[in-house]
Design a protein around this motif. Structure first.
Motif, PDB file in Angstrom:
ATOM      1  N   ASN A 262      32.601 -26.971 -46.121  1.00 52.36           N
ATOM      2  CA  ASN A 262      32.578 -28.051 -45.128  1.00 52.36           C
ATOM      3  C   ASN A 262      33.911 -28.241 -44.393  1.00 52.36           C
ATOM      4  OD1 ASN A 262      31.092 -30.062 -43.744  1.00 52.36           O
ATOM      5  ND2 ASN A 262      32.013 -31.635 -45.018  1.00 52.36           N
TER       6      ASN A 262
ATOM      7  N   TYR B 224      34.046 -25.360 -41.803  1.00 58.40           N
ATOM      8  CA  TYR B 224      32.944 -25.203 -40.857  1.00 58.40           C
ATOM      9  C   TYR B 224      32.492 -26.520 -40.211  1.00 58.40           C
ATOM     10  CZ  TYR B 224      32.040 -20.309 -42.074  1.00 58.40           C
ATOM     11  OH  TYR B 224      32.140 -18.957 -42.241  1.00 58.40           O
TER      12      TYR B 224
ATOM     13  N   LEU C 180      30.393 -28.836 -41.401  1.00 59.95           N
ATOM     14  CA  LEU C 180      28.925 -28.817 -41.525  1.00 59.95           C
ATOM     15  C   LEU C 180      28.323 -30.216 -41.562  1.00 59.95           C
ATOM     16  CD1 LEU C 180      28.899 -26.028 -44.240  1.00 59.95           C
ATOM     17  CD2 LEU C 180      28.085 -25.746 -41.898  1.00 59.95           C
TER      18      LEU C 180
ATOM     19  N   GLY D 280      21.435 -26.828 -38.903  1.00 63.98           N
ATOM     20  CA  GLY D 280      22.842 -27.135 -39.206  1.00 63.98           C
ATOM     21  C   GLY D 280      23.294 -26.531 -40.522  1.00 63.98           C
ATOM     22  N   ALA D 281      23.537 -27.394 -41.493  1.00 63.11           N
ATOM     23  CA  ALA D 281      23.974 -26.944 -42.824  1.00 63.11           C
ATOM     24  C   ALA D 281      22.797 -26.621 -43.733  1.00 63.11           C
ATOM     25  CB  ALA D 281      24.844 -28.025 -43.461  1.00 63.11           C
TER      26      ALA D 281
ATOM     27  N   GLU E 286      18.695 -22.470 -35.998  1.00 61.84           N
ATOM     28  CA  GLU E 286      20.020 -23.015 -35.686  1.00 61.84           C
ATOM     29  C   GLU E 286      20.683 -22.109 -34.653  1.00 61.84           C
ATOM     30  OE1 GLU E 286      23.279 -24.776 -35.058  1.00 61.84           O
ATOM     31  OE2 GLU E 286      21.922 -25.806 -36.440  1.00 61.84           O
TER      32      GLU E 286
ATOM     33  N   SER F 215      23.938 -22.241 -33.569  1.00 61.07           N
ATOM     34  CA  SER F 215      25.363 -21.978 -33.782  1.00 61.07           C
ATOM     35  C   SER F 215      25.556 -20.782 -34.725  1.00 61.07           C
ATOM     36  CB  SER F 215      26.037 -23.222 -34.376  1.00 61.07           C
ATOM     37  OG  SER F 215      27.208 -22.872 -35.071  1.00 61.07           O
TER      38      SER F 215
ATOM     39  N   LYS G 292      28.219 -19.776 -36.188  1.00 55.84           N
ATOM     40  CA  LYS G 292      29.048 -20.143 -37.344  1.00 55.84           C
ATOM     41  C   LYS G 292      28.175 -20.741 -38.448  1.00 55.84           C
ATOM     42  CE  LYS G 292      32.107 -23.529 -36.837  1.00 55.84           C
ATOM     43  NZ  LYS G 292      33.347 -24.269 -36.495  1.00 55.84           N
ATOM     44  N   ARG G 293      27.240 -21.601 -38.027  1.00 56.46           N
ATOM     45  CA  ARG G 293      26.373 -22.248 -39.015  1.00 56.46           C
ATOM     46  C   ARG G 293      25.325 -21.298 -39.570  1.00 56.46           C
ATOM     47  NH1 ARG G 293      25.913 -28.423 -36.535  1.00 56.46           N
ATOM     48  NH2 ARG G 293      28.040 -28.973 -37.117  1.00 56.46           N
ATOM     49  N   THR G 294      24.799 -20.420 -38.726  1.00 52.70           N
ATOM     50  CA  THR G 294      23.813 -19.464 -39.254  1.00 52.70           C
ATOM     51  C   THR G 294      24.485 -18.514 -40.245  1.00 52.70           C
ATOM     52  OG1 THR G 294      24.084 -18.050 -37.299  1.00 52.70           O
ATOM     53  CG2 THR G 294      22.192 -19.527 -37.315  1.00 52.70           C
TER      54      THR G 294
ATOM     55  N   PHE H 247      26.845 -19.411 -42.336  1.00 53.99           N
ATOM     56  CA  PHE H 247      26.856 -20.186 -43.573  1.00 53.99           C
ATOM     57  C   PHE H 247      25.472 -20.181 -44.219  1.00 53.99           C
ATOM     58  CE2 PHE H 247      25.700 -24.242 -45.549  1.00 53.99           C
ATOM     59  CZ  PHE H 247      26.572 -24.256 -46.633  1.00 53.99           C
TER      60      PHE H 247
ATOM     61  N   GLU I 109      18.821 -17.449 -35.606  1.00 52.77           N
ATOM     62  CA  GLU I 109      19.912 -17.903 -34.726  1.00 52.77           C
ATOM     63  C   GLU I 109      19.337 -18.019 -33.309  1.00 52.77           C
ATOM     64  OE1 GLU I 109      24.278 -16.461 -33.224  1.00 52.77           O
ATOM     65  OE2 GLU I 109      23.676 -15.858 -35.251  1.00 52.77           O
TER      66      GLU I 109
END
Length: 199
Positions: free
Chosen positions: A24, A27, A29, A66-67, A87, A89, A91-93, A95, A112
């Motif tokens: 978190n 990122y 999140l 998201g997260a 999702e 983003s 970066k979030r995918t 994660f 994504e």
């Protein structure tokens, strides 16, 4: 909440919480940590388990995941349902893909993509803090829901706010809406699940 998870599911949720807390800071999140993270995000996500079980979908799209909320806690508790975490983003995918491997969740995949670009149709679409109910959102939801029995399960807050959003929508005699109050343990705020059948 009337849930009786086995030790394996509890261990997975615990691992998920630890991974969220680990990633978190880097990122961004969720805007919470410690007990606040567990109550506002994990328990809140789990408040929809019984309702989703009752609706009985085979495949669910978690829009704006998201997260991974509510998708991952729901997927842990409902292993027979397949979840697509949508999702946009990267970066979030990243994660999300990592967490699915870490937890060994065979019933979850990551897309994504933005909701507007989805081509698959789903029996059930869920989201939490994704968007207010607006005509534009309803139009997009209709495109990705199964025509015969497409259902939306939305996590929402205050009843007054929900009514305000619903009253602003164009009239649709075929739309069926049920608003269920839910009790999230230790959370002193109004929470509701909105079940919307769009024909």
């Amino acid at each position: 909440m009337g849930l009786e998870p086995d030790a394996g599911k509890v261990a997975l949720i615990d691992r998920y919480i630890k991974e969220l807390e680990l990633w978190n800071p880097r990122y961004g999140l969720v805007n919470a940590e410690g007990d606040d993270l567990i109550i506002r995000h994990i328990l809140d996500s789990l408040s929809g388990v019984k309702t989703m079980q009752g609706l009985g979908p085979a495949v669910v799209a978690d829009i704006g995941s998201g997260a991974g909320l509510p998708g991952i806690p729901l997927a842990i508790m409902l292993p027979k349902i397949r979840f697509h975490l949508v999702e946009r983003s990267g970066k979030r995918t990243g994660f999300l893909r990592n967490i699915i491997l870490t937890l060994g969740l065979n019933n979850v995949s990551v897309m994504e993509e933005s909701m507007e670009n989805l081509t698959e149709r789903y029996e059930l679409v869920t989201f939490r803090g994704f968007s207010p109910f607006e005509n534009k959102l309803i139009k997009h939801l209709k495109k990705i829901l199964c025509e015969q029995k497409g259902t939306v399960l939305a996590y929402k807050g205050r009843k007054a706010q929900i009514l305000e959003e619903l009253n602003a929508l164009d009239e649709d005699p075929e739309r069926e809406i049920t608003t269920l109050p839910v009790n999230v343990p230790f959370l002193e705020e109004e929470r509701h699940l909105v079940i919307m059948h769009l024909h």
